[in-house]
Write an enzyme that holds these catalytic residues in place. Structure first.
Site, PDB file in Angstrom:
ATOM      1  N   ARG A  73      47.703  11.961  31.089  1.00  0.00           N
ATOM      2  CA  ARG A  73      46.780  12.399  32.162  1.00  0.00           C
ATOM      3  C   ARG A  73      45.555  13.091  31.565  1.00  0.00           C
ATOM      4  NH1 ARG A  73      50.316  15.660  36.321  1.00  0.00           N
ATOM      5  NH2 ARG A  73      48.332  15.798  37.447  1.00  0.00           N
ATOM      6  N   ASN A 105      43.741  20.269  42.461  1.00  0.00           N
ATOM      7  CA  ASN A 105      43.669  19.401  41.292  1.00  0.00           C
ATOM      8  C   ASN A 105      43.698  20.223  40.003  1.00  0.00           C
ATOM      9  OD1 ASN A 105      43.361  17.394  43.207  1.00  0.00           O
ATOM     10  ND2 ASN A 105      41.126  17.321  43.011  1.00  0.00           N
ATOM     11  N   HIS A 122      46.723  25.196  41.425  1.00  0.00           N
ATOM     12  CA  HIS A 122      47.873  24.671  40.670  1.00  0.00           C
ATOM     13  C   HIS A 122      47.630  24.625  39.177  1.00  0.00           C
ATOM     14  CE1 HIS A 122      49.104  22.483  44.623  1.00  0.00           C
ATOM     15  NE2 HIS A 122      49.586  23.718  44.579  1.00  0.00           N
ATOM     16  N   CYS A 153      57.212  32.201  18.851  1.00  0.00           N
ATOM     17  CA  CYS A 153      58.670  32.234  19.019  1.00  0.00           C
ATOM     18  C   CYS A 153      59.320  30.878  18.759  1.00  0.00           C
ATOM     19  CB  CYS A 153      59.024  32.701  20.437  1.00  0.00           C
ATOM     20  SG  CYS A 153      58.816  31.423  21.700  1.00  0.00           S
ATOM     21  N   GLY A 190      40.174  15.164  50.772  1.00  0.00           N
ATOM     22  CA  GLY A 190      40.948  14.363  49.828  1.00  0.00           C
ATOM     23  C   GLY A 190      42.329  14.884  49.547  1.00  0.00           C
TER      24      GLY A 190
HETATM   25  C1  BV8 Z   1      56.570  26.865  45.702  1.00  0.00           C
HETATM   26  C2  BV8 Z   1      50.325  20.564  39.645  1.00  0.00           C
HETATM   27  C3  BV8 Z   1      58.043  28.708  45.785  1.00  0.00           C
HETATM   28  C4  BV8 Z   1      51.251  19.805  38.713  1.00  0.00           C
HETATM   29  C5  BV8 Z   1      51.246  20.248  41.885  1.00  0.00           C
HETATM   30  C6  BV8 Z   1      62.266  22.516  47.315  1.00  0.00           C
HETATM   31  C7  BV8 Z   1      62.312  23.316  46.183  1.00  0.00           C
HETATM   32  C8  BV8 Z   1      61.231  24.075  45.768  1.00  0.00           C
HETATM   33  C9  BV8 Z   1      60.062  24.036  46.492  1.00  0.00           C
HETATM   34  C10 BV8 Z   1      60.017  23.223  47.601  1.00  0.00           C
HETATM   35  C11 BV8 Z   1      61.101  22.482  48.042  1.00  0.00           C
HETATM   36  N1  BV8 Z   1      60.737  21.820  49.159  1.00  0.00           N
HETATM   37  C12 BV8 Z   1      59.452  22.107  49.456  1.00  0.00           C
HETATM   38  C13 BV8 Z   1      59.023  22.954  48.527  1.00  0.00           C
HETATM   39  C14 BV8 Z   1      57.727  23.506  48.422  1.00  0.00           C
HETATM   40  C15 BV8 Z   1      56.954  22.594  47.472  1.00  0.00           C
HETATM   41  C16 BV8 Z   1      56.364  21.487  48.295  1.00  0.00           C
HETATM   42  O1  BV8 Z   1      55.450  21.721  49.048  1.00  0.00           O
HETATM   43  N2  BV8 Z   1      56.937  20.269  48.166  1.00  0.00           N
HETATM   44  C17 BV8 Z   1      56.438  19.148  48.926  1.00  0.00           C
HETATM   45  C18 BV8 Z   1      56.672  17.856  48.129  1.00  0.00           C
HETATM   46  C19 BV8 Z   1      57.143  19.130  50.265  1.00  0.00           C
HETATM   47  N3  BV8 Z   1      55.924  23.430  46.893  1.00  0.00           N
HETATM   48  C20 BV8 Z   1      56.165  24.011  45.712  1.00  0.00           C
HETATM   49  O2  BV8 Z   1      57.133  23.814  45.022  1.00  0.00           O
HETATM   50  C21 BV8 Z   1      55.091  25.007  45.309  1.00  0.00           C
HETATM   51  N4  BV8 Z   1      55.727  26.227  44.898  1.00  0.00           N
HETATM   52  O3  BV8 Z   1      56.814  26.573  46.836  1.00  0.00           O
HETATM   53  O4  BV8 Z   1      57.147  27.918  45.048  1.00  0.00           O
HETATM   54  C22 BV8 Z   1      58.202  29.915  44.987  1.00  0.00           C
HETATM   55  C23 BV8 Z   1      57.678  31.121  45.468  1.00  0.00           C
HETATM   56  C24 BV8 Z   1      57.861  32.261  44.714  1.00  0.00           C
HETATM   57  C25 BV8 Z   1      58.540  32.209  43.490  1.00  0.00           C
HETATM   58  C26 BV8 Z   1      59.029  30.987  43.002  1.00  0.00           C
HETATM   59  C27 BV8 Z   1      58.868  29.825  43.753  1.00  0.00           C
HETATM   60  C28 BV8 Z   1      54.294  24.493  44.126  1.00  0.00           C
HETATM   61  C29 BV8 Z   1      53.642  23.192  44.491  1.00  0.00           C
HETATM   62  C30 BV8 Z   1      52.678  22.794  43.359  1.00  0.00           C
HETATM   63  C31 BV8 Z   1      53.173  21.556  42.648  1.00  0.00           C
HETATM   64  N5  BV8 Z   1      52.170  21.141  41.657  1.00  0.00           N
HETATM   65  N6  BV8 Z   1      50.303  19.945  40.958  1.00  0.00           N
HETATM   66  C32 BV8 Z   1      50.655  18.484  38.293  1.00  0.00           C
HETATM   67  O5  BV8 Z   1      49.563  18.123  38.750  1.00  0.00           O
HETATM   68  O6  BV8 Z   1      51.317  17.813  37.470  1.00  0.00           O
HETATM   69  S1  BV8 Z   1      51.194  19.488  43.382  1.00  0.00           S
HETATM   70  C33 BV8 Z   1      50.311  18.081  43.257  1.00  0.00           C
HETATM   71  O7  BV8 Z   1      50.701  17.279  44.344  1.00  0.00           O
HETATM   72  C34 BV8 Z   1      48.837  18.243  43.444  1.00  0.00           C
HETATM   73  O8  BV8 Z   1      48.349  19.394  42.799  1.00  0.00           O
HETATM   74  C35 BV8 Z   1      48.667  18.294  44.921  1.00  0.00           C
HETATM   75  O9  BV8 Z   1      48.800  19.590  45.415  1.00  0.00           O
HETATM   76  C36 BV8 Z   1      49.840  17.495  45.392  1.00  0.00           C
HETATM   77  C37 BV8 Z   1      49.362  16.125  45.805  1.00  0.00           C
HETATM   78  O10 BV8 Z   1      48.676  16.305  46.958  1.00  0.00           O
HETATM   79  P1  BV8 Z   1      47.200  15.749  47.132  1.00  0.00           P
HETATM   80  O11 BV8 Z   1      46.279  16.433  46.211  1.00  0.00           O
HETATM   81  O12 BV8 Z   1      46.941  15.818  48.574  1.00  0.00           O
HETATM   82  O13 BV8 Z   1      47.259  14.259  46.648  1.00  0.00           O
HETATM   83  P2  BV8 Z   1      47.948  13.061  47.405  1.00  0.00           P
HETATM   84  O14 BV8 Z   1      48.043  11.960  46.431  1.00  0.00           O
HETATM   85  O15 BV8 Z   1      49.160  13.568  48.105  1.00  0.00           O
HETATM   86  O16 BV8 Z   1      46.915  12.663  48.560  1.00  0.00           O
HETATM   87  C38 BV8 Z   1      45.646  12.174  48.213  1.00  0.00           C
HETATM   88  C39 BV8 Z   1      44.869  12.099  49.513  1.00  0.00           C
HETATM   89  O17 BV8 Z   1      43.545  11.684  49.181  1.00  0.00           O
HETATM   90  C40 BV8 Z   1      45.417  11.081  50.491  1.00  0.00           C
HETATM   91  O18 BV8 Z   1      45.484  11.679  51.778  1.00  0.00           O
HETATM   92  C41 BV8 Z   1      44.367   9.963  50.487  1.00  0.00           C
HETATM   93  O19 BV8 Z   1      44.209   9.369  51.757  1.00  0.00           O
HETATM   94  C42 BV8 Z   1      43.118  10.716  50.097  1.00  0.00           C
HETATM   95  N7  BV8 Z   1      42.099   9.923  49.408  1.00  0.00           N
HETATM   96  C43 BV8 Z   1      42.262   8.833  48.625  1.00  0.00           C
HETATM   97  N8  BV8 Z   1      41.042   8.446  48.152  1.00  0.00           N
HETATM   98  C44 BV8 Z   1      40.120   9.316  48.661  1.00  0.00           C
HETATM   99  C45 BV8 Z   1      40.793  10.253  49.447  1.00  0.00           C
HETATM  100  N9  BV8 Z   1      40.158  11.261  50.074  1.00  0.00           N
HETATM  101  C46 BV8 Z   1      38.817  11.327  49.941  1.00  0.00           C
HETATM  102  N10 BV8 Z   1      38.106  10.455  49.202  1.00  0.00           N
HETATM  103  C47 BV8 Z   1      38.714   9.445  48.557  1.00  0.00           C
HETATM  104  N11 BV8 Z   1      37.988   8.576  47.826  1.00  0.00           N
HETATM  105 ZN    ZN Z   2      56.684  31.456  22.584  1.00  0.00          ZN
END
Ligand code: BV8
Ligand code: ZN
Length: 255
Positions: A73, A105, A122, A153, A190
């Site tokens: 990536r 992002n 994120h 470490c 987006g």
């Molecule tokens: C948290 C970084 C609690 C990494 C990312 C079970 C266990 C644990 C947690 C959970 C669980 N169930 C639910 C959760 C919560 C979970 C969550 O929400 N899960 C989802 C799947 C339901 N969230 C978490 O785990 C978060 N942390 O809850 O912690 C906690 C609290 C205290 C102490 C400890 C723990 C952390 C979530 C962050 C994960 N990391 N990214 C990496 O990148 O590798 S998330 C990653 O996916 C992205 O960053 C982004 O946020 C997400 C994807 O979403 P989008 O960006 O919207 O992208 P997507 O592809 O989905 O959509 C694209 C859109 O663009 C579409 O709508 C499309 O139509 C549109 N599009 C396409 N082309 C265009 C366009 N728009 C405009 N113009 C275009 N040209």
């Molecule tokens: Zn270390």
């Protein structure tokens, strides 16, 4: 294909806002050639779902594979560049009295487009730290095909992104909550609005009186609560919005 004009009233709303908050997702980087999370992964990664790789458990179980995914990536993002949508948001920030940009992002493309201080909800692909002791690891060379080790470490080095199940960095969370509580216009650009707590920011802003606007070719759940759902790619919509605001200013200057 001619670019669609700005939806009725939207430019006036943006021009009149005291504080615009923008939340971007993978869709704004799609026109830079960076695949979104919803798109199926390609090539070597096609057999994985991002949610399976973007976790501490996946890294603990198979750090080499997860590290290789992030290297793939980073290469992809390094070879890409910000697109007209990123540039338009940087321009919008220069034009408006106050704009807070929060991005889900991790590609750093907003910074490369000139946005001065995007809140990286994120984290960032190009930051690294030790998986064991947490020390930052700024000296990891690019490219770094083999999983690097912590000099302090000996632990594995991991990318400085927020994985599923991990907490959002406190400063990013607090700054984003404050902006959501204060803004009077919230632009969701987006994003599929599926991942929390990022997806909760729009709801929080609306609960504090902000008007919601979505820019996404495929309207999401958020569209139902929005004053405007602009079904357009960000790379087309945002430059047209900036040009329209520019035109309105020129007319005002002549009055
Ligand atoms: C948290 C970084 C609690 C990494 C990312 C079970 C266990 C644990 C947690 C959970 C669980 N169930 C639910 C959760 C919560 C979970 C969550 O929400 N899960 C989802 C799947 C339901 N969230 C978490 O785990 C978060 N942390 O809850 O912690 C906690 C609290 C205290 C102490 C400890 C723990 C952390 C979530 C962050 C994960 N990391 N990214 C990496 O990148 O590798 S998330 C990653 O996916 C992205 O960053 C982004 O946020 C997400 C994807 O979403 P989008 O960006 O919207 O992208 P997507 O592809 O989905 O959509 C694209 C859109 O663009 C579409 O709508 C499309 O139509 C549109 N599009 C396409 N082309 C265009 C366009 N728009 C405009 N113009 C275009 N040209
Ligand atoms: Zn270390």
């Amino acid at each position: 294909m001619p670019t669609a004009p700005v939806p009725e009233g939207l430019a006036e709303r943006v021009a009149a806002a005291q504080h615009v908050m923008v939340l971007t997702g993978a869709g704004i980087s799609a026109e830079s050639g960076v695949p979104t999370f919803r798109e199926a992964q390609t090539g070597l990664w096609s057999r994985f779902r991002p949610e399976e790789l973007a976790t501490a458990e996946a890294f603990a179980e198979d750090p080499d594979t997860v590290w290789a995914w992030y290297e793939w990536r980073r290469d992809l993002v390094a070879a890409a560049g910000p697109n007209a949508g990123h540039a338009a948001l940087a321009e919008l920030e220069r034009m408006l009295p106050r704009l807070t940009l929060v991005t889900q992002n991790v590609d750093g493309l907003h910074q490369r487009a000139g946005s001065p201080d995007p809140i990286e909800f994120h984290g960032n692909l190009f930051d690294n730290r030790c998986f064991d002791c947490g020390r930052p690891a700024p000296d990891v060379p690019r490219p770094c095909p083999a999983l690097p080790r912590c000099e302090a470490c000996g632990g594995w080095i991991r990318p400085g992104v927020v994985w599923f199940g991990e907490a959002i960095p406190t400063a990013a969370l607090q700054r984003s909550f404050s902006a959501a509580d204060d803004c009077d216009l919230f632009l969701s650009v987006g994003t599929s609005s599926l991942v929390y707590p990022a997806a909760g920011l729009a709801e929080r802003a609306a609960a504090c009186g902000a008007a919601l606007v979505e820019i996404n070719p495929a309207p999401t759940e958020l569209a139902r609560h929005a004053v405007c759902a602009w079904a357009s790619p960000a790379g087309e919509a945002l430059p047209v919005l900036v040009a329209t605001l520019d035109g309105m200013r020129a007319v005002d200057r002549e009055k």
